[in-house]
Design a protein around this motif. Structure first.
Motif, short mmCIF file in Angstrom:
data_model
loop_
_atom_site.label_atom_id
_atom_site.label_comp_id
_atom_site.label_asym_id
_atom_site.label_seq_id
_atom_site.Cartn_x
_atom_site.Cartn_y
_atom_site.Cartn_z
N ARG A 126 7.23 2.45 13.77
CA ARG A 126 6.96 1.02 13.61
C ARG A 126 7.82 0.35 12.55
NH1 ARG A 126 0.35 0.34 13.86
NH2 ARG A 126 -0.01 1.72 15.64
N GLY A 127 8.70 1.09 11.91
CA GLY A 127 9.59 0.47 10.94
C GLY A 127 9.33 0.90 9.52
N SER A 128 9.97 0.19 8.58
CA SER A 128 9.93 0.56 7.17
C SER A 128 8.69 0.09 6.45
CB SER A 128 11.17 0.00 6.44
OG SER A 128 12.35 0.52 7.01
N GLN A 129 8.03 -0.94 6.97
CA GLN A 129 6.85 -1.47 6.29
C GLN A 129 5.63 -0.58 6.55
OE1 GLN A 129 6.82 -3.92 4.18
NE2 GLN A 129 8.98 -4.45 4.51
N PRO A 130 4.73 -0.45 5.59
CA PRO A 130 3.53 0.36 5.80
C PRO A 130 2.64 -0.23 6.89
CG PRO A 130 3.87 -0.10 3.46
CD PRO A 130 4.82 -0.97 4.21
N VAL A 131 2.01 0.66 7.65
CA VAL A 131 1.08 0.21 8.68
C VAL A 131 -0.19 -0.35 8.04
CG1 VAL A 131 -0.29 0.94 10.67
CG2 VAL A 131 2.00 1.88 10.30
N GLU A 132 -0.64 0.30 6.95
CA GLU A 132 -1.87 -0.13 6.30
C GLU A 132 -1.84 0.28 4.84
OE1 GLU A 132 -6.70 -0.11 7.20
OE2 GLU A 132 -5.31 1.05 8.45
N TYR A 133 -2.54 -0.51 4.01
CA TYR A 133 -2.70 -0.26 2.58
C TYR A 133 -4.18 -0.09 2.26
CZ TYR A 133 1.90 -1.20 0.53
OH TYR A 133 3.19 -1.12 0.14
N SER A 134 -4.45 0.65 1.22
CA SER A 134 -5.83 0.68 0.70
C SER A 134 -6.05 -0.53 -0.19
CB SER A 134 -6.08 1.97 -0.08
OG SER A 134 -5.25 2.03 -1.23
N SER A 135 -7.29 -1.01 -0.24
CA SER A 135 -7.59 -2.19 -1.06
C SER A 135 -7.54 -1.82 -2.53
CB SER A 135 -8.96 -2.74 -0.70
OG SER A 135 -9.96 -1.77 -0.95
N VAL A 136 -7.11 -2.76 -3.36
CA VAL A 136 -6.98 -2.51 -4.79
C VAL A 136 -8.34 -2.25 -5.42
CG1 VAL A 136 -6.14 -3.47 -6.97
CG2 VAL A 136 -4.91 -3.94 -4.86
N GLU A 137 -9.37 -2.91 -4.94
CA GLU A 137 -10.70 -2.77 -5.54
C GLU A 137 -11.25 -1.36 -5.39
OE1 GLU A 137 -9.92 -4.99 -3.31
OE2 GLU A 137 -9.86 -6.89 -4.39
N HIS A 138 -10.95 -0.70 -4.27
CA HIS A 138 -11.51 0.62 -3.99
C HIS A 138 -10.49 1.75 -4.16
CE1 HIS A 138 -15.17 -1.22 -2.46
NE2 HIS A 138 -14.43 -2.04 -1.74
N SER A 139 -9.33 1.45 -4.73
CA SER A 139 -8.30 2.47 -4.93
C SER A 139 -8.42 3.08 -6.32
CB SER A 139 -6.91 1.87 -4.72
OG SER A 139 -6.76 1.38 -3.41
N HIS A 140 -7.46 3.93 -6.65
CA HIS A 140 -7.42 4.53 -7.98
C HIS A 140 -7.06 3.49 -9.03
CE1 HIS A 140 -7.87 8.74 -6.73
NE2 HIS A 140 -7.09 8.47 -5.70
N ARG A 141 -7.46 3.76 -10.26
CA ARG A 141 -7.14 2.86 -11.38
C ARG A 141 -5.84 3.25 -12.07
NH1 ARG A 141 -13.08 2.65 -14.35
NH2 ARG A 141 -14.30 2.09 -12.50
N ASP A 142 -5.37 4.47 -11.84
CA ASP A 142 -4.14 4.98 -12.43
C ASP A 142 -3.20 5.40 -11.31
OD1 ASP A 142 -5.08 4.54 -14.92
OD2 ASP A 142 -5.44 6.62 -15.47
N PRO A 143 -1.95 5.76 -11.64
CA PRO A 143 -1.02 6.23 -10.59
C PRO A 143 -1.56 7.44 -9.84
CG PRO A 143 0.17 5.75 -12.62
CD PRO A 143 -1.28 5.61 -12.94
N VAL A 144 -1.26 7.48 -8.54
CA VAL A 144 -1.67 8.59 -7.67
C VAL A 144 -0.59 9.67 -7.75
CG1 VAL A 144 -2.34 9.26 -5.34
CG2 VAL A 144 -2.84 6.96 -6.17
#
Length: 598
Positions: free
Chosen positions: A248-266
């Protein structure tokens, strides 16, 4: 032409002169200790390190020179026909055969070869040359070639501002492609001009990347899906999870929401073994392990807080920096933390307290790499501070094998997928070390200077022949390992299994001995406490006796004094009575005398 002349002058030769004077101290701020903060501290267990002060001795071996032979093959065309004869034409070949059979040289050679052939047939009838003699004896292993490695390609960051290669992942179908994550992990060193892209490289084409991945935040780690080679997932610097489909190309298909993601680098993300092939889990230094379904990244499907107190308190959680998952053990996984602890977890446990099974403590700093042995899953490899350690699940007190302390910090490591006794490590000084623990434990079997900058990441291809190393300068170096290090040796599995079992037994014996010493020390301390308590009780009894004796003494003295006072009073009264009687007698005598005289 512009002529420029630069005048130089020391700072002390211009400007106002500084005058310093002595003065008394001045208190600017006074911060008293807060007793509440003591509840948030985690007690660090101490470790003992043995040092060797004597001179190291080396062993020498003298062998005779061996003869090296090479096996070569020759392609032979049927018949060895001349150029003017077409072997596909039957008429030409029959005509040529008849012509050769009439030749005198052919007849003479047949007669000479006939006697030789007859002799060989008679030998074959007398001795069966194909019979296997001495089957029970072990074959002598051929001498191994010298371990070596050579650089095949170098994939450089195409941007002007170079970033570190923080993550690598091989394409699951044959390893024809290599995905690399680029980011800057140095504190406050990122600039606005630094690009966010990561790349997928073709192994045969180092000039330009095959595909560009465009995340919203720099990628620190990424991983190809082993079930679907077109999809991959990555962990970002801002804590988000991104999912790509290369069709589908270079852009991500989907992202996780900032509110429910990690608070520090993964720092690590791994695909899980599932029926759908869409499950993954990630770890971050915020102290959380999150499970995801890439079909719906709005929120994680499950969450685990790495609280050593097993209370789920995020403020006391251990920062996760590495992950390990073995498909043959789907319910178990392991986490390497910033504090030097390996946390063994069980995903299928019912309560958060039961999910953290046990911990392994053996490193002074963050554990940058954690991987189980692909042939012996009970044994796993960790890398942190200046050593690489091999552990057994049965031994929680200490590792069963370890390398000596290196001069540079180790940043990544992984096992060879084809040889169970070989693992690779990379260091901050740009060195790649290949260890063969069956051959030698004190030093690596091969040390190679890959580049002048620090090496941050390392991945081995599934066939074990190619190794990719990521550097601080944005270079992904591809190396080919010699066949001796990438081919399974005879009896290697059984020998390594015996070595692991021996070292495990040794550590169990040492652990039992240490436990026995601790019990003795504890019993001694308890005995000493009892003796002290007995002494204190004895001292208390003695004080009570002294106090009782003093009170009895004073009571007796007081009673004696009262008795003496009463006695003196009685004597005084007696004396007074006697005096009165004497006076009365004297008075009565005088009265009788006067009457007689009259």
């Amino acid at each position: 032409m512009e002529i420029v002349h630069v005048y130089t002058k020391l700072r002390s030769e211009f400007g106002g002169q500084c005058f310093f004077s002595d003065r008394s101290e001045e208190r600017l701020v006074d911060i008293p200790p807060d007793p509440k903060l003591t509840l948030q501290f985690i007690q660090k267990t101490h470790r003992d390190l043995a040092g060797q002060a004597c001179r190291e001795m080396s062993e020498h071996q003298v062998n005779t020179k061996r003869f090296e032979s090479n096996s070569c093959g020759i392609n032979h065309v049927e018949g060895g026909w001349p150029k003017d004869i077409n072997p596909d034409e039957m008429e030409q070949t029959i005509r040529f055969r008849k012509k050769v059979e009439k030749d005198e040289g052919y007849l003479n050679s047949i007669m000479q070869l006939g006697s030789v052939m007859e002799h060989c047939i008679k030998q074959n009838n007398a001795i069966d040359i194909y019979q296997q003699y001495f089957d029970d004896e072990e074959e002598v292993e051929e001498s191994q070639e010298t371990p070596s490695a050579k650089t095949i390609n170098v994939f450089r960051d195409p941007n002007e501002l170079k970033r570190s290669v923080t993550g690598l992942s091989w394409h699951p179908d044959g390893g024809r492609k290599l995905a690399a994550a680029y980011s800057c992990l140095e504190f406050q060193k990122t600039s606005k001009d630094m690009r966010l892209d990561s790349y997928i490289w073709d192994v045969e084409n180092p000039n330009r990347p095959e595909m560009t991945l465009k995340p919203a935040s720099p990628l620190i780690c990424l991983d190809y899906n082993p079930k679907d080679s077109h999809t991959l997932v990555g962990g970002s610097y801002n804590g988000q999870i991104a999912y790509w489909d290369t069709r589908r190309g270079s852009q991500p298909v989907e992202y996780s929401s900032v509110e429910h993601s990690h608070r520090d680098p993964v720092y690590k993300i791994i695909w899980l073994q599932s029926k759908t092939g869409t499950d993954a889990f990630s770890a971050s230094t915020d102290g959380q392990v999150l499970w995801w379904d890439v079909r719906k990244l709005s929120e994680p499907t499950e969450r685990l807080v790495l609280d050593p107190g097993r209370e789920g308190n995020l403020d006391r959680a251990l920062g996760a920096i590495s992950l390990e998952f073995e498909a043959t053990m789907p319910t178990k996984f392991m986490v390497g933390t910033e504090q030097g602890l390996v946390v063994s977890c069980n995903r299928k446990a019912k309560t958060p307290a039961e999910k953290i099974v046990c911990t392994y403590d053996g490193h002074h700093g963050p554990i940058y790499a954690l991987q189980r042995n692909p042939f012996f899953p009970k044994n796993f490899l960790t890398v942190g501070d200046w050593t690489a350690r091999i552990w057994s699940e049965d031994i929680k007190e200490s590792s069963i094998m370890w390398t000596k302390y290196q001069m540079s910090c180790l940043m990544d490591a992984c096992w060879s997928p084809v040889r169970p006794s070989v693992f690779f490590t990379v260091k901050m000084d740009g060195m790649l070390d290949v260890w063969d623990i069956l051959f030698k434990q004190s030093d690596p079997a091969l040390s190679l200077k890959v580049c002048d900058k620090a090496l941050y990441s390392l991945r081995v291809q599934d066939n074990g022949h190619l190794v990719a190393c990521g550097s601080q300068q944005g270079e992904a170096t591809l190396l080919e390992i010699s066949s001796g290090l990438s081919t399974l040796q005879k009896n290697e599995k059984s020998l390594l299994a015996a070595m692991f079992e021996r070292e495990t037994k040794r550590e169990k014996i040492l652990e039992a001995r240490q436990r026995e010493l601790r019990l003795k020390e504890r019993s001694r301390s308890e005995q000493s406490k009892e003796e002290e308590a007995g002494r204190e009780e004895g001292e208390e009894d003695l004080e009570q006796l002294i106090a009782r004796a003093e009170s009895d003494f004073y009571n007796i003295v007081e009673m004696e004094m009262r008795r003496r006072e009463k006695r003196e009073e009685a004597l005084q009264e007696k004396d007074v009575c006697e005096e009165k009687e004497v006076k009365n007698r004297a008075k009565t005598g005088d009265d009788t005398g006067e009457t007689g005289a009259s």
